[in-house]
Design an enzyme around this catalytic site. Structure first.
Site, PDB file in Angstrom:
ATOM      1  N   ASP A 140      38.977  42.976  39.462  1.00 19.70           N
ATOM      2  CA  ASP A 140      38.383  42.367  38.277  1.00 19.70           C
ATOM      3  C   ASP A 140      37.377  41.317  38.761  1.00 19.70           C
ATOM      4  OD1 ASP A 140      37.670  41.682  35.740  1.00 19.70           O
ATOM      5  OD2 ASP A 140      39.692  41.208  35.044  1.00 19.70           O
TER       6      ASP A 140
HETATM    7  C1  BGC Z   1      37.258  41.173  32.551  1.00 20.92           C
HETATM    8  C2  BGC Z   1      37.181  42.675  32.732  1.00 20.92           C
HETATM    9  C3  BGC Z   1      35.754  43.113  32.701  1.00 20.92           C
HETATM   10  C4  BGC Z   1      34.974  42.356  33.767  1.00 20.92           C
HETATM   11  C5  BGC Z   1      33.518  42.717  33.830  1.00 20.92           C
HETATM   12  C6  BGC Z   1      36.326  40.417  33.487  1.00 20.92           C
HETATM   13  O1  BGC Z   1      36.245  39.096  33.134  1.00 20.92           O
HETATM   14  O2  BGC Z   1      38.576  40.739  32.729  1.00 20.92           O
HETATM   15  O3  BGC Z   1      37.939  43.323  31.765  1.00 20.92           O
HETATM   16  O4  BGC Z   1      35.657  44.494  32.860  1.00 20.92           O
HETATM   17  O5  BGC Z   1      35.049  40.971  33.486  1.00 20.92           O
HETATM   18  O6  BGC Z   1      32.837  42.233  32.740  1.00 20.92           O
END
Ligand code: BGC
Length: 739
Positions: A266
């Site tokens: 993530d």
């Molecule tokens: C989120 C993810 C997301 C990623 C990219 C993160 O903050 O937890 O779900 O896909 O950002 O935007």
């Protein structure tokens, strides 16, 4: 023309001297060769630097390919409700493209509420086509974290509280996306059940709850859906961040489940080079230099899996075995997606996708209560309809965190009603309360000006006045995507509706008996006015076609058929996580003391009557269940048993019913839930029509996870099959034996 003429002799010559054109293709580019051979061949051609370049980001949403070998860059996109607008190279803010306005699909809670795997496939295919058209390698979704508390700010992005329902619904979504040569990235693996302290909190959960509640949907996505990507979660488990967690990523994902896809971190979820190397992370994204907030020149070289990794290898402190493994996984991803010559081309922002979104929305809207058959709105009688509430006029596709979109259009609830009702009745609108007037997110502006400087009492009084003289009052409120409502990065602060809506709803109920409350949210909310209000509709964040979908249900063009994918408790303390005192825990630790007793499993165990139970949802018609029958009384561990039940539409209009099968273990060594969902089927019936629904059950539906033996166990003995219209409304049951 000239080119063609030149080509002919070349081809002739190669034919004459016996060169087989096919033979000249390097193995990795030859799609007649087995995937693993191609992977090994490509890997053998790569330098150390090229390999390291592949395991971390080069921009906010992309990572390097190998240009020298013709291996393209890898592009990621959020997910999970539509294709996120392009962002600047190293920024969250949108890049300002004019051709990236997508179709916004309903939130995954709505999809789960449809209990219709065909809707899930339609969703996957449609969003996959959008992602493919935008040339993305990976779609960052779907999310399947289990609904543990109604306060979790991101529940709207997930598929509810039940592992069986989430497992069944996630698989077609994944398959549909991947048909397009785009990888689905299931997230957030695992135990990401709150936003508070999401980067620091270590989740303590027993193995049984882990395997029975929190992992099944991921396992189904991987093993049945063949998901090509999975995203590590922000939180920690057993003291390690989930993006480089030995237990989750190596022991379970790779060793137990045989996963061969990529593990994507993530964004900002990587914290340690050695753990990232050895504990199964393949692609590092979003780290910047200190997590999510601070950038620095050449930040990407400073990633944990960039220069620091290269240094360790060059100095001989770590070998290249792990690196090769990561690159293999990434190459496999490439061959499955943007290097697949048969990849279709996709399509974007189409009417077909909008209509798919609308269909899913219509199937997911839940009719919670309908006293005196107030709904559907009778347009032959209604002269004046009062629409009240900020959510009738507020765009919901913008905001809420990474799932925020730039939608091609969004039909607001008020506009949907106006479109549908036209001149058949007068529609008057009053706002009723002032919630959140913000109108932009990551530089995407809604174009709405929702500012209103009047005092709250004036706004409320106006609405009550309007309600007095209307034939129907449709209140459209609930939560929104602003901070501490339904939003990434923070959790809700309480179960109650914000902005004094409870007071307003009670006041409206006093002045008009035809009150319909539409709650727009991705979470359960408290409804202290439940007995004052005849009709309640649970609408979710429905995307592009929100207003049209909602109007079609309210006026009865569509007969509602959604059912709740999670429990609505009366009060917060009726929810297990809160009753046991651990939500959100401390900054560093949260313990899931409730174990397997999540959602209805807890309500059943403690005999706590919910406001609306898991699986609940009404229709404008009625259904009658027959008596369940079984094809045998006893089954063995290698056997299956089939249950059948007839369902009749006893009303006077067509409708769909979601028939649910729960299994109860009547006597077991370990404590077990009173019952657990193990089957469901959504059937459509014309008035008077009868259909037979059948469910096949094998020992997996009877098993629990024995943490001591570390295996699934089905204990011989007596079980009960319960069939009903919801988890509380069991219509018929029968006992059977496992020998
Ligand atoms: C989120 C993810 C997301 C990623 C990219 C993160 O903050 O937890 O779900 O896909 O950002 O935007």
């Amino acid at each position: 023309m000239l080119r063609k003429m030149k080509l002919v002799p070349v081809l002739l010559v190669s034919g004459i001297i016996g060169l087989n054109a096919q033979k000249d293709i390097p193995v990795y580019l030859d799609d007649s060769k087995p995937l693993e051979e191609r992977v090994e061949d490509a890997l053998s051609r790569m330098t150390l630097e090229e390999k390291v370049a592949m395991v971390h980001a080069q921009s906010k949403f992309s990572s390097k390919g190998v240009p020298r070998l013709g291996i393209p860059e890898f592009w990621m996109t959020d997910g999970p409700h539509g294709i996120r607008p392009e962002v600047a190279w190293d920024e969250w803010r949108q890049a300002g493209w004019t051709n990236d306005s997508c179709i916004a699909f309903p939130a995954l809670t709505c999809l789960a509420a449809s209990w219709n795997t065909n809707m899930s496939l339609l969703y996957g295919i449609s969003i996959g086509e959008e992602a493919r058209y935008r040339n993305k390698t990976v779609l960052l979704g779907p999310g399947v974290n289990i609904y543990r508390s109604p306060l979790n700010g991101r529940n709207f992005e997930y598929m509810g509280e039940d592992p069986f329902l989430a497992s069944k619904m996630v698989v077609p979504y994944v398959k549909g996306v991947q048909q397009n040569g785009v990888a689905a990235c299931v997230k957030h693996f695992a135990l990401n059940n709150q936003e508070t302290n999401r980067h620091t909190v270590n989740v303590n959960v027993d193995d049984r709850a882990l395997y029975e509640i929190y992992l099944p949907a991921f396992k189904a996505a991987v093993q049945e859906g063949n998901a090509w990507a999975i995203m590590g979660a922000y939180n920690l488990y057993k003291g390690q961040h989930c993006c480089h967690n030995q237990y989750l990523l190596k022991d379970i994902l790779r060793d137990e489940w045989g996963y061969d896809g990529v593990v994507v971190a993530d964004w900002g979820g990587t914290h340690n080079t050695r753990e990232a190397i050895f504990n199964g992370l393949d692609m590092e994204f979003g780290t910047w230099t200190d997590g999510l907030t601070m950038g620095q020149t050449n930040a990407y070289d400073n990633y944990f899996l960039a220069d620091p990794y290269l240094k360790l290898i060059r100095s001989g402190e770590v070998g290249t075995k792990e690196l090769d493994e990561k690159v293999r996984n990434i190459l496999r991803l490439g061959f499955r997606t943007h290097m697949d010559k048969n990849r279709p081309y996709g399509s974007f922002g189409t009417e077909e996708h909008a209509l798919a979104g609308r269909k899913i929305a219509q199937e997911g809207i839940v009719l919670l209560q309908n006293k005196n058959n107030v709904l559907p709105i009778d347009l032959n009688k209604a002269k004046k309809i009062a629409v009240i509430g900020e959510n009738a006029i507020k765009m919901m596709t913008v905001g809420g965190g990474s799932s925020s979109l730039k939608a091609k259009y969004e039909v607001l609830p008020l506009d949907g009603l106006k479109n549908r009702i036209g001149t058949q009745a007068e529609i008057v609108y009053a706002r009723g309360y002032l919630g959140d007037a913000s109108n932009s997110y990551n530089n995407v502006v809604t174009g709405q000006d929702l500012s209103d400087n009047r005092p709250a009492e004036v706004i409320m009084a106006e609405a009550i006045e309007v309600a007095k003289t209307a034939d129907y009052v449709v209140f459209i409120g609930g939560l929104n995507k602003s901070a501490f409502q339904d939003s990434e990065g923070n959790d809700r602060l309480g179960l109650g509706l914000p902005y004094n809506q409870d007071k307003l709803i009670s006041a409206l109920a006093k002045v008009n008996k035809n009150l319909i409350v539409v709650n727009i949210s991705g979470n359960a909310v408290a409804m202290p006015w439940v007995n004052e209000v005849p009709a309640i509709v649970q609408a979710w964040f429905l995307g592009t076609e929100t207003g049209n979908a909602l109007a079609s249900v309210l006026v009865g063009d569509v007969n509602p058929s959604g059912k709740l994918p999670f429990t609505f408790p009366v009060k917060l303390n009726d929810n297990a996580a809160h009753a046991m005192g651990e939500f959100p825990g401390s900054e560093k630790q949260v313990t899931y003391n409730e174990g397997i007793f999540v959602g209805y499993r807890w309500h059943d165990k403690q005999n706590i009557k919910p406001l609306f139970c898991f699986g609940h949802g009404l229709s404008y018609t009625t259904f009658e269940y027959g008596k369940v029958s079984a094809d045998k009384k006893e089954m063995t561990a290698n056997d299956k048993i089939t249950f059948s039940v007839t369902v009749k539409n006893t009303g006077n209009r067509e409708g769909a019913e979601i028939v649910q099968l729960y299994i109860s273990d009547l006597k077991s060594t370990l404590p077990r839930p009173v019952k657990e969902l193990k089957g469901f089927d959504k059937i459509t019936l014309k008035p008077g029509e009868v259909k037979t629904v059948t469910f096949d059950i094998d020992k997996s539906a009877l098993s629990y996870f024995d943490a001591y033996k570390h295996e699934w166990v089905a204990e011989p003995g007596d079980f009960e099959a319960l069939i009903g219209a919801s988890s509380s409304d069991i219509k018929t049951k029968t006992t059977f034996k496992l020998k």
